[in-house]
Scaffold this motif. Structure first.
Motif, PDB file in Angstrom:
ATOM      1  N   LEU A   4       0.803  -3.521  12.422  1.00 45.96           N
ATOM      2  CA  LEU A   4       0.495  -3.714  13.837  1.00 45.96           C
ATOM      3  C   LEU A   4      -0.433  -4.916  14.026  1.00 45.96           C
ATOM      4  O   LEU A   4      -0.213  -5.776  14.877  1.00 45.96           O
ATOM      5  CB  LEU A   4      -0.182  -2.466  14.408  1.00 45.96           C
ATOM      6  N   LEU A   5      -1.484  -4.971  13.173  1.00 45.55           N
ATOM      7  CA  LEU A   5      -2.486  -6.034  13.285  1.00 45.55           C
ATOM      8  C   LEU A   5      -1.852  -7.400  13.031  1.00 45.55           C
ATOM      9  O   LEU A   5      -2.069  -8.363  13.775  1.00 45.55           O
ATOM     10  CB  LEU A   5      -3.620  -5.805  12.298  1.00 45.55           C
ATOM     11  N   PHE A  30     -12.138  -0.642   6.572  1.00 47.25           N
ATOM     12  CA  PHE A  30     -12.526  -1.995   6.915  1.00 47.25           C
ATOM     13  C   PHE A  30     -12.554  -2.170   8.455  1.00 47.25           C
ATOM     14  O   PHE A  30     -11.957  -1.399   9.195  1.00 47.25           O
ATOM     15  CB  PHE A  30     -11.547  -2.995   6.309  1.00 47.25           C
ATOM     16  N   SER A  31     -13.227  -3.210   8.817  1.00 49.92           N
ATOM     17  CA  SER A  31     -13.202  -3.574  10.247  1.00 49.92           C
ATOM     18  C   SER A  31     -11.955  -4.421  10.490  1.00 49.92           C
ATOM     19  O   SER A  31     -11.740  -5.422   9.800  1.00 49.92           O
ATOM     20  CB  SER A  31     -14.468  -4.368  10.599  1.00 49.92           C
ATOM     21  N   THR A  32     -11.112  -4.005  11.419  1.00 45.63           N
ATOM     22  CA  THR A  32      -9.851  -4.718  11.665  1.00 45.63           C
ATOM     23  C   THR A  32     -10.116  -6.172  12.075  1.00 45.63           C
ATOM     24  O   THR A  32      -9.424  -7.077  11.639  1.00 45.63           O
ATOM     25  CB  THR A  32      -9.033  -4.029  12.782  1.00 45.63           C
ATOM     26  N   ARG A  33     -11.174  -6.377  12.879  1.00 47.33           N
ATOM     27  CA  ARG A  33     -11.471  -7.744  13.329  1.00 47.33           C
ATOM     28  C   ARG A  33     -11.841  -8.602  12.137  1.00 47.33           C
ATOM     29  O   ARG A  33     -11.362  -9.726  12.002  1.00 47.33           O
ATOM     30  CB  ARG A  33     -12.620  -7.731  14.327  1.00 47.33           C
ATOM     31  N   ASN A  38       0.096   5.349   6.619  1.00 48.69           N
ATOM     32  CA  ASN A  38      -0.684   5.112   7.837  1.00 48.69           C
ATOM     33  C   ASN A  38      -1.406   3.773   7.799  1.00 48.69           C
ATOM     34  O   ASN A  38      -1.500   3.077   8.793  1.00 48.69           O
ATOM     35  CB  ASN A  38      -1.704   6.224   8.038  1.00 48.69           C
ATOM     36  N   ILE A  39      -1.883   3.395   6.625  1.00 43.66           N
ATOM     37  CA  ILE A  39      -2.597   2.124   6.515  1.00 43.66           C
ATOM     38  C   ILE A  39      -1.628   0.967   6.637  1.00 43.66           C
ATOM     39  O   ILE A  39      -1.913  -0.050   7.282  1.00 43.66           O
ATOM     40  CB  ILE A  39      -3.389   2.089   5.187  1.00 43.66           C
ATOM     41  N   ARG A  99       0.591  -8.516  15.736  1.00 46.67           N
ATOM     42  CA  ARG A  99      -0.110  -8.874  16.960  1.00 46.67           C
ATOM     43  C   ARG A  99      -0.606 -10.324  16.870  1.00 46.67           C
ATOM     44  O   ARG A  99      -0.601 -11.066  17.828  1.00 46.67           O
ATOM     45  CB  ARG A  99      -1.288  -7.929  17.144  1.00 46.67           C
ATOM     46  N   LEU A 158       1.071   1.004   8.324  1.00 48.27           N
ATOM     47  CA  LEU A 158       1.405   0.936   9.736  1.00 48.27           C
ATOM     48  C   LEU A 158       0.330   0.172  10.513  1.00 48.27           C
ATOM     49  O   LEU A 158       0.627  -0.729  11.320  1.00 48.27           O
ATOM     50  CB  LEU A 158       1.557   2.358  10.289  1.00 48.27           C
ATOM     51  N   ALA A 159      -0.904   0.488  10.229  1.00 48.50           N
ATOM     52  CA  ALA A 159      -2.022  -0.162  10.924  1.00 48.50           C
ATOM     53  C   ALA A 159      -2.020  -1.664  10.650  1.00 48.50           C
ATOM     54  O   ALA A 159      -2.170  -2.478  11.571  1.00 48.50           O
ATOM     55  CB  ALA A 159      -3.344   0.466  10.495  1.00 48.50           C
ATOM     56  N   ASP A 207       0.851  -1.181   0.000  1.00 45.51           N
ATOM     57  CA  ASP A 207       0.000   0.000   0.000  1.00 45.51           C
ATOM     58  C   ASP A 207       0.886   1.228   0.000  1.00 45.51           C
ATOM     59  O   ASP A 207       1.984   1.204   0.552  1.00 45.51           O
ATOM     60  CB  ASP A 207      -0.917   0.008   1.232  1.00 45.51           C
TER      61      ASP A 207
END
Lengths: 904, 94, 125
Positions: C19-20, C106-109, C12-13, C23, C15-16, C8
């Motif tokens: 992280l996800l 989007f929903s991260t979950r 910022n995306i 984790r 990075l997000a 991407d």
């Protein structure tokens, strides 16, 4: 009475003068200074209508029928009233088609048919034969009167016939000299026309002289003459219709055939149409020619009555009164002058008639035959044509002589002439219907001409042989094989008409009836229809500038065309013609290249000037391979009736309108579609721009929500991102609102005077954070004094911010350099923002100011912003009366420039 | 030498005549035909004299002059007459 | 440990997503344009790639198409991630061989659920 040699000397002297005039006329014509380009000369040349028949025969006819000679001249007077329409149209058509004779004209109208041309020629030659013989008779009779009057030998028939043979041969020689002197055979003979006009003056003067002599010197003026005439039974009946044979019906028939004869006798057609120099001359001729006729007829009745009274018992041939009256009164000089006048009348007719006929025989009778049997040798064609014409002239005159020899003696002059008139009348339906009725077809014309001619031959020509003893008298009465129903003078027992009227009635009925009915039941070929449409619509066609008759579809080399023409009209004229053509069409004509249609048509017309339309067509087709008719030709034929033209014109207009409407609709639709596409793209772009920060905001928010154990620093970083992205969203929404507001005109512009330097400083301050982030230096160059403009300060600041942030955005970090220059220039302030970024390709330069447009170049990365920034800038600057544009080359950086008018 | 293109002068056949010239001429012809034929002609086929000239003869020549005169009148040149096809040059002209 | 490639150009995306993924215990590599993504697939041999569509140099569609055309690379699972939310674009992505098409935001979950599902479905290497 006279020494023979005096008469001969005067005669040849006069002919010499004529020849000198003709020679002079030709010389002047060659030099380009025509002496016949004059309506009066034209009018006098038309008076070739008045022949030996008028000069001698009118008096003879008047002496027996009174006013019976007049319809022959009243007809042309009536015809002249519509010359302006009919004759002018024929002249126009003939000029366009280079018509060489009446046979050529009719053949050209009916699809350039050589059959019709040949038939018309045959009718002409046979029909005119009696007329030529009439002239021979007039000349030789007048000779005999002068030679032998009162010498006791007047009745020497053999000598008379010998005279007419000599006369025929001399006239033949003379006609050859006049008409076929040149090697380049063209249809026009200026010198001859000049000589004919001169002759017309001479004959009018001579006849008037004898008229005045008889009326005022032999008698005591017209009153006395007519008063005396009432005393005699022979003369009193001459002063009204009483002695007119055939009465009013005959009167009408004669009027009718002379209306046609004045235009359609081959020599009249030659003079009126072929030799015409300028259509405008018809205007004068239309009234002056009737007056000429009136003048030459004024003294006919006085001379006739005077003659009858003078010679009493009819011991003298009334045809020769004009000579015998002066001779009897002891005026030989006047008689000689009258003789010259008569000679003028007769020679004029013979010269023009033989030239016209020889042209027809050559072009329309022999050429097609020679062409068909391939008897023409290309290398000496010009000479051959000339030879044919010369021989034709001799043959025509000899035929005339033979007719005179065998038949002429048994007729009066006028009756012989009328036989020819009735023959010439056969051309009238084909021509007159032909130029006003498109359906008149080739087969119709052929049937009409052939039928009319056959009836004419049966009812007038053959009986003349019977009356002269060459056929049994029973052929005429009761009729062939004793069947009275078939009697040539009372066909189907139709009685009450004199032979001429009877023949005119039946032949015209047959002619017109066949022409119309056969035309109505026959199909016209393509070329025929094309020619018909062109002849009927000549004014329309020419006015629309349409080139008519471009029918050659085949291929031929220019050199072949040239060669063909050179043999017929000479290499010099050919070369000149082609050069003229090349000049007029701004073309370079290479000999070994293919000739286009228009050039072939041009060559055909040039040929037609010399050998006639039908023959020219055959000649050209002999060297042009391929079809003769092009698609355009066929298409043109389809438009043949004026209704069809009008209809198709309207249809065209309608379809044009429809087309315009369709185009309009299409354009609108396209615009709408484009608008729709842009809107769609805009929505897509805006949605993208909204979704991107939203994605970050949502993702980080959810991460923060889920991960309570995250360390403080990272938590802070993520929150910071969320705030930034929220700002980005806000900016986007604001920009969109701005744009819609300005674009819809709802924005209220401030109107204040302010210093641009202040605005620049404000903008730089607003973007300083941006430049510092990328480590880019922004250089500012502004003048010392204030740069005042009037307008909306905040908006101008917005523009400068936009330009600066764009420049910074597109520059590379660290190496990027941006400079801003502000300078007053004349009455304008000029602001330039320069960067050393990637630059913009030329096709993008204009479009970047369009709304929703975004730089999509792959190397430029994804769109930066909404695509509204520059569009908004443009709207703001233009609203202030300024201009904004960009100068850039890929790889060379960009210069965004705007100007604003300085405040006064 | 005559060129292939005929002069393209404005066409008098197309331009509306300020006067109904052609109709007048046609009327003249019809009138002339009537005056110079039966039955009108028979009215004048009588004995007698006008100015010492037989009535019939006088009548015919008068009508004759009248027709010529009227033709001249109808066809008289007017300034607005557009030029028609100009003089055609003879053979051999350059 | 399954490997995930994140492609991407929006930092910022990226990075997000990093992280996800981290984790949940995946190994990640991030690149910011299509060309780099194509190269990274060869080097990094990911089990799954999360592919943005609007990118510089080579867009996501093309990257996807080329990977699916390449015999050695074609077995990588691909989730297309894009701000282009229209149905046509989704269909285009699926037609070119994406396993899943997720629209931003989007929903991260949900994303993590899908990622796990796809990786579980894959045969062990």
């Amino acid at each position: 009475m006279f020494q023979h040699w005096i008469i001969l000397l005067v005669s040849f002297g006069y002919l010499g003068i004529l020849f000198a005039i003709a020679y002079f006329g030709d010389k002047r014509a060659d030099g380009g200074r025509s002496i016949i380009s004059n309506p009066y000369i034209y009018t006098f040349s038309i008076a070739v209508y008045c022949t030996g028949w008028t000069f001698y025969g009118s008096v003879g006819r008047a002496a027996s029928t009174g006013v019976g000679f007049l319809p022959i001249y009243l007809g042309p007077t009536l015809a002249a009233t519509i010359w302006w329409m009919v004759l002018r149209k024929i002249i126009r058509l003939s000029k366009i088609n280079h018509i060489t004779s009446i046979a050529d004209f009719i053949s050209s109208r009916y699809g350039k048919s050589s059959t019709i041309g040949g038939l018309v020629t045959v009718i002409s030659v046979v029909g005119i034969m009696p007329y030529i013989s009439l002239q021979l008779k007039a000349i030789s009779s007048s000779f005999n009167v002068l030679f032998y009057y009162n010498s006791g030998a007047a009745g020497d028939l053999n000598l008379g016939q010998d005279t007419s043979l000599y006369v025929a041969l001399i006239l033949a020689l003379f006609s050859i000299l006049f008409g076929t002197r040149h090697i380049d055979v063209t249809e026009r003979h200026e010198g001859m026309v000049a000589a004919i006009a001169f002759e017309s003056i001479v004959k009018l003067l001579a006849f008037s002289a004898v008229g005045i002599f008889v009326t005022f010197m032999v008698f005591d003026g017209p009153s006395e003459l007519f008063t005396q005439a009432t005393l005699l039974p022979e003369t009193v009946k001459l002063m009204d219709m009483g002695s007119m044979p055939g009465g009013y019906a005959s009167w009408f028939a004669l009027t009718f055939i002379s209306i046609t004869a004045i235009m359609f006798l081959p020599r009249q057609f030659q003079i009126l149409v072929v030799e015409n120099v300028n259509e405008e001359h018809v205007r004068t001729a239309s009234w002056l020619f009737p007056l000429y006729l009136l003048a030459i007829n004024l003294f006919v009745l006085p001379i006739a009555i005077g003659g009858v009274m003078f010679f009493q018992a009819g011991s003298v041939d009334a045809d020769m009164f004009v000579l015998t009256l002066p001779l009897e009164s002891g005026r030989p000089a006047l008689a000689l002058f009258v003789f010259i006048g008569g000679l003028s009348a007769a020679t004029g007719m013979v010269i023009v008639e033989t030239i016209a006929l020889s042209t027809m025989i050559c072009n329309n009778l022999l050429m097609p035959v020679l062409l068909r049997f391939k008897l023409l040798r290309r290398d000496d064609m010009g000479r051959m044509l000339l030879g044919i014409r010369r021989i034709s002239i001799v043959v025509i005159l000899l035929l005339g002589y033979l007719y005179f020899r065998f038949i002429g003696e048994s007729y009066a002059l006028v009756t012989i002439g009328l036989i020819s008139f009735a023959a010439a009348a056969q051309f009238a339906p084909a021509i007159l219907l032909g130029i006003y009725w498109k359906r008149a077809s080739r087969t119709g014309a052929l049937a009409g001409l052939a039928g009319g001619f056959a009836v004419w031959a049966y009812t007038l020509f053959l009986p003349s042989f019977a009356l002269s003893g060459w056929l049994p008298m029973s052929f005429v009465d009761p009729g062939p094989f004793g069947i009275s129903l078939l009697g040539p003078y009372h066909l189907f027992n139709l009685s009450g008409f004199d032979p001429i009227t009877h023949a005119v009635f039946w032949s015209m009925l047959t002619n017109v009836g066949l022409l119309i009915s056969v035309s109505l039941f026959s199909r016209q070929e393509a070329l025929e229809r094309l020619q018909a449409a062109m002849f009927v619509d000549v004014y329309k066609e020419r006015a629309s500038g349409a080139e008519v008759g471009n029918l050659w579809h085949g291929k031929t080399q220019i050199s072949d065309l040239k060669g063909l023409l050179a043999h017929l009209i000479g290499p010099e004229r050919t070369e000149m013609a082609f050069r003229t053509y090349a000049l007029q069409h701004s073309l370079e004509l290479q000999d070994n290249t293919l000739a286009n249609e228009s050039l072939v048509t041009f060559a055909e017309r040039e040929l037609a000037r010399t050998i006639g339309a039908a023959s020219a067509r055959v000649m050209i087709s002999s060297i042009v391979e391929g079809e003769a008719l092009s698609i355009e030709g066929v298409m043109k034929i389809l438009d043949e009736t004026s209704q069809a033209i009008e209809y198709s014109r309207r249809l065209e207009q309608k379809s044009r309108e429809l087309e315009t409407a369709t185009r309009e609709l299409k354009r609108t639709n396209e615009r709408l579609k484009e608008f729709d596409r842009l809107k769609d793209e805009f929505v897509s772009t805006v949605s993208h721009e909204l979704r991107t920060p939203l994605t970050s905001i949502r993702a980080f928010s959810e991460i923060l929500q889920d991960d309570a154990a995250m360390d403080k620093e990272q938590r802070h970083q993520l929150l910071n991102i969320i705030v930034k992205e929220t700002e980005r969203l806000t900016r986007l929404v604001n920009e969109m609102l701005d744009f819609t507001k300005i674009e819809s005109g709802a924005y209220h512009w401030a109107h204040e005077k302010f210093d641009l330097i202040g605005a620049v400083d404000e903008a730089m301050a607003a973007t300083s954070q941006l430049s510092q982030n990328k480590n880019i230096s922004v250089v500012r160059e502004v003048p010392g004094g204030p740069v005042n403009v009037t307008g909306d300060r905040d908006r101008i600041v917005q523009v400068v911010i936009n330009l600066l942030s764009n420049a910074i955005k597109y520059c590379n970090s660290d190496t990027g350099r941006v400079s801003l220059q502000l300078s007053p220039e004349d009455d304008q302030a000029r602001l330039v923002v320069v960067d050393n970024g990637p630059g913009i390709v030329s096709e993008e330069r204009e479009r970047i100011f369009e709304k929703f447009h975004q730089l999509r170049d792959a190397s430029m990365g994804k769109p930066q912003g909404t695509g509204l920034g520059l569009a908004i800038c443009k709207m703001i600057i233009e609203n202030h009366g300024g201009r904004i544009w960009v100068e850039s080359e890929p790889g060379q950086g960009s210069r965004f420039i705007f100007t604003l008018p300085l405040a006064p | 030498m005559t060129g292939p293109e005929e002069p393209t002068a404005p066409d008098t056949g197309k331009i509306p005549d300020p006067e109904p010239r052609e109709e007048r001429l046609a009327a003249l012809m019809l009138g002339g035909l009537a005056l110079l034929n039966f039955p009108l002609l028979s009215i004048f086929s009588v004995s007698g004299f006008v100015f010492g000239i037989p009535v019939f003869y006088f009548y015919l020549f008068s009508v004759w002059s009248l027709i010529a005169g009227l033709t001249a009148f109808v066809l008289r040149s007017r300034p607005q007459d557009s030029p028609t096809v100009k003089d055609r040059k003879g053979p051999g002209d350059t | 440990m399954p490997r995930v490639l994140i492609v991407d150009d929006e930092p910022n995306i990226v990075l997000a997503l990093e992280l996800l993924m981290k984790r949940d215990g995946y190994e990640t590599l991030s690149v910011d344009d299509g060309q780099k993504a194509f190269d990274a697939v060869r080097e990094f041999r990911p089990d799954l790639m999360i592919l943005d569509i609007m990118m510089p140099k080579m867009d996501g569609y093309e990257v996807c198409q080329r990977i699916r055309a390449d015999d050695q690379l074609r077995d990588v699972s691909i989730i297309m991630l894009t701000a282009k939310g229209r149905e046509v674009e989704k269909e285009k992505g699926m037609a070119l061989g994406a396993d899943l098409y997720i629209t931003k935001p989007f929903s991260t979950r949900e994303v993590m659920l899908k990622v796990r599902e796809i990786l579980d479905r894959r045969p062990e290497r």
